[in-house]
Motif scaffolding. Structure first.
Motif, short mmCIF file in Angstrom:
data_model
loop_
_atom_site.label_atom_id
_atom_site.label_comp_id
_atom_site.label_asym_id
_atom_site.label_seq_id
_atom_site.Cartn_x
_atom_site.Cartn_y
_atom_site.Cartn_z
N PRO B 82 0.81 -1.23 0.00
CA PRO B 82 0.00 0.00 0.00
C PRO B 82 0.84 1.27 0.00
O PRO B 82 0.41 2.28 -0.56
N ALA B 83 2.03 1.22 0.60
CA ALA B 83 2.87 2.42 0.61
C ALA B 83 3.22 2.84 -0.81
O ALA B 83 3.23 4.03 -1.14
N GLY B 108 -7.81 -0.43 -0.02
CA GLY B 108 -7.94 -1.24 -1.23
C GLY B 108 -7.33 -2.61 -1.06
O GLY B 108 -8.01 -3.63 -1.18
N ILE B 109 -6.06 -2.66 -0.72
CA ILE B 109 -5.33 -3.93 -0.71
C ILE B 109 -5.87 -4.87 0.37
O ILE B 109 -5.83 -6.09 0.24
N THR B 110 -6.41 -4.29 1.47
CA THR B 110 -6.99 -5.15 2.51
C THR B 110 -8.45 -5.48 2.20
O THR B 110 -9.14 -6.07 3.03
N THR B 111 -8.92 -5.09 1.03
CA THR B 111 -10.32 -5.29 0.59
C THR B 111 -11.33 -4.72 1.57
O THR B 111 -12.40 -5.27 1.77
N THR B 112 -10.95 -3.60 2.21
CA THR B 112 -11.86 -2.97 3.15
C THR B 112 -12.94 -2.20 2.40
O THR B 112 -14.13 -2.49 2.52
N LEU B 134 -6.39 -2.95 -6.91
CA LEU B 134 -5.82 -3.15 -5.58
C LEU B 134 -6.66 -4.15 -4.79
O LEU B 134 -6.13 -5.04 -4.13
N GLN B 135 -7.98 -3.98 -4.86
CA GLN B 135 -8.83 -4.90 -4.10
C GLN B 135 -8.78 -6.30 -4.68
O GLN B 135 -8.75 -7.29 -3.94
N GLY B 220 -15.53 -3.76 -2.22
CA GLY B 220 -16.56 -2.74 -2.06
C GLY B 220 -16.28 -1.40 -2.70
O GLY B 220 -17.13 -0.51 -2.65
N PHE B 221 -15.09 -1.19 -3.31
CA PHE B 221 -14.88 0.05 -4.04
C PHE B 221 -15.82 0.06 -5.25
O PHE B 221 -16.05 -0.98 -5.87
#
Lengths: 482, 482
Positions: B82-83, B108-112, B134-135, B220-221
């Motif tokens: 993510p950085a 994104g990367i954590t699929t939040t 990312l997701q 969820g994005f």
């Protein structure tokens, strides 16, 4: 089939005791010529009648209770006593609905301290002393239960304390009844010391006795709508803090201290943890008040220590409306509601020893991740934690979270706002007293809630006070089989 | 000393992959002549440069990672990706601060699926596809982690699935890398099926692909500020529900189904429980909406099933502002955030198998209360639960509650209101997406929160996504010794 006779016999004894206790408010009201004395006298007579009838009809030769009977006795007695203890509230000049009266009595006997009453400052002495008495009896009742019944029932890790007290190398008195008698005297003595301190600090004698009873019991009923804040005295605040903390320590350690082993109080791990949590939370809150809410450092510490101790110990006194302390105050106090005091005290909540067991297990778990083939053992107070205790505590924690969620969702369904539903569920199951927010916070009361919410909260108080398992076990079909 | 070279080498590979992925949005932007394509190209070049440098300098003869190295690799890769993934957000026309960009990339990367962006409907395609990508990568990344790394590390009871997949009598492919490749194809296939369904239901091709990637990843994005609600189509809602649910089941079971054992999907206990929880919660919510909020029965079921599935699976799409559904909606959705899907899926949260283990242990506990000398064993999917798994799951649950409380108190300290702090902590640690309330609810964004809150929430997402232990283990001094 379960033999109900020995259960009903003991409940008869408890009801007769309750009837006897009702005479005290009757005398108090009669002394100031308040006609409510008749209500108390009649309620006492009625309760005594039922109690004696139970004793006479349910007499049996059985002396000992088995597991199932002990569970039923515990659940039944903590339901029937508030059911009868509510009578004076309904028939006195307060004219509460029976729902309100039952809620108030359940809140009293479980030492919760949530109230539906306002105008306490002008209430007759009978009602005030009855509320205090319910909490005081509830306080010693819960210690007795924690010593005699819960360890035998192995509820939620309480077997940890059975082993401790039945350990023959320990010089603790072996027989529970004798133990409870001694502790009863300590409880009485501490109440008197507390009352004396309050009186010396400037309270009227009546207020001093009433508050002493609800301080030691970590109950939180007051004789004023403003709670302890009414007295606006730093000395009284300090006395309350000291005795709330004393009420949250294991009473069995006081007995050991009196029997020549004062060090046992200071060497107990649970006491260390409890005080550490209290000091940490109070200091954080004090600095928050100092930095963000414009209080002086001294005032910040006084307010923070009093209200944090009151919430952690589940007493529920207030000296100010901590709802105005901003969200840090709200969130910190919300989670502190769950903490509680030590096992074998008058406090409720999850209790410190369970957090110790959970923490020790989690640390062991992390060490095991690093060395999968190593052998790691979790310790409590220097002794290995048996598997059965670890499992029991962890199941308790899970069921606590589950019951909290179900009650909060239920309160949401009834229509309470989010903060009221969440903090109401927390304050009921942890037997704290006030919730958070405008409705049920320290500046409000539970009076305005719908009846369904009051019954749900009463159930929550009962569940929390009886350590969940005592009630939940009866939902298992196996309980009623054969 | 820990040898960092093999760790950095693998991170180099991952960064090079990330750089490759950045080319896709570059192409998308170039196709519509949006100057942001240069930003993506430059970010890709920079990320590739660092990645290749790491691969070259950290090359070593070591082939296998030990436990500690695996922990460090996991934590480090989910921080470094993510950085760097944040770079395009900062330098594109959005001109996000690095805090916002990192938050968005971590989400994104954590699929939040929590977002700081508004105006998505007019955003350039590069940014939109980058968020979806990312997701999507995060989703397959977490399945790979759940199959290959977590069971080996014995994190939070995941060893339950190690035993299962290494069981030689089982016909599951034995080697993790091969397993992940197969599952990768299934993941890709399901994404394509989802995109096709969306497209047939009327979405533009671009939207269909972007949403398919974030549906299967339960991320969820969306490409619209109104999320799936933008399309106002019952068919699209239904497709989303089906594929969110498919993304929440154990992917290893799809593989078994494809290899001639379709029954394994229907015989899995975890799948039963998961679907039962979803149906129960959605039905309760639907009747609530029908009875109290004036929706027709059909509309109530459509809204309830979509939004409940979206929250339980941690996807975080919305078709309406469920903040307006009253407190029952709020409290139910709040607790549903913690549930999550099945182990080995793209979902996060506590996960259903842990609730099964907790429930089985609690029931065993209650039976033990009734027969203290009986021998009771808890079962999961028909097999006895080993002690180590039970302890591990229960510690996970305790630490989850503890981390949630700490984050919520931290957000309160930063000054967020109670509902925002509580639901923000829950949505972060369970990787759901939107919170509850006006600020971070489905109608708001996380943009207005202070930077400190965004960093704290990012930490929460990382903790939740890596199943706590992977991060917490590094706080143990023993981790760094010798």
């Amino acid at each position: 089939m379960i033999d109900f006779r020995p259960i009903l016999f003991i409940i008869g004894i408890l009801m007769s005791t309750l009837a006897l206790a009702m005479c005290l408010p009757a005398v108090a009201d009669a002394a100031v010529k308040n006609p409510d004395w008749e209500v108390f006298a009649l309620a006492a007579a009625f309760t005594l009648l039922i109690g004696v009838m139970l004793m006479l009809t349910a007499r049996s030769r059985a002396r000992n209770l088995n597991q199932r009977q002990a569970f039923i006795l515990t659940a039944l007695s903590w339901t029937i006593i508030p059911a009868f203890g509510a009578l004076p509230f309904t028939f006195s000049e307060l004219e509460l609905s029976y729902t309100d009266a039952f809620f108030e009595a359940m809140s009293g006997i479980t030492t919760t301290g949530s109230t539906v009453l306002t105008g306490l400052d002008f209430a007759p002495p009978g009602i005030l002393i009855w509320r205090a008495l319910l909490q005081w009896l509830g306080g010693i009742g819960i210690i007795a239960m924690a010593i005699a019944i819960l360890p035998m029932l192995q509820v939620g890790g309480m077997q940890l304390f059975r082993m401790e007290s039945s350990d023959s190398s320990d010089k603790v008195l072996p027989r529970a009844a004798q133990l409870i008698t001694y502790i009863g005297f300590i409880y009485l003595g501490m109440t008197m010391m507390c009352a004396l301190s309050y009186w010396l600090a400037g309270m009227r004698g009546f207020d001093a006795v009433a508050h002493a009873m609800t301080t030691i019991a970590t109950g939180g009923f007051s004789t004023s709508d403003q709670s302890i804040g009414h007295f606006a005295s730093a000395t009284i605040d300090t006395i309350a803090v000291v005795f709330m903390l004393l009420g949250s320590l294991p009473f069995v350690l006081y007995l050991r201290a009196l029997r020549g082993n004062p060090g046992s109080l200071w060497r107990d791990n649970q006491v260390h943890w409890f005080l550490a949590i209290v000091i940490l939370a109070a200091t954080a809150m004090a600095f928050h008040l100092y930095l963000n809410n414009g209080f002086g450092l001294r005032e910040a510490f006084r307010l923070a220590s009093f209200n944090v101790v009151s919430i952690i110990t589940g007493t529920g006194y207030a000296t100010t409306d901590f709802g105005l302390w901003g969200t840090f105050g709200l969130t910190l106090l919300f989670f502190m509601m769950f903490v509680g005091g030590c096992a074998g005290s008058t406090t409720c909540g999850i209790k410190v020893f369970r957090f110790q067991v959970l923490y020790a297990t989690a640390v062991t778990q992390i060490r095991r991740l690093l060395e999968p083939h190593g052998v790691f053992i979790s310790y409590y107070n220097g002794k290995p934690i048996p598997y059965s205790v670890g499992d029991s505590v962890m199941s308790f924690f899970f069921l606590y979270a589950l019951c909290f969620a179900v009650i909060a969702i239920g309160l949401g369904m009834i229509g309470l706002d989010f903060l009221t539903a969440m903090s109401g569920a927390a304050t009921a199951i942890s037997n704290v007293g006030p919730g958070l927010g405008d409705v049920i916070g320290p500046a409000g009361t539970f009076a305005s809630l719908p009846d369904s919410a009051k019954w749900l909260l009463s159930l929550g108080m009962l569940l929390g006070r009886l350590e969940l398992f005592t009630i939940l076990v009866m939902l298992a079909p196996a309980f009623w089989r054969r």
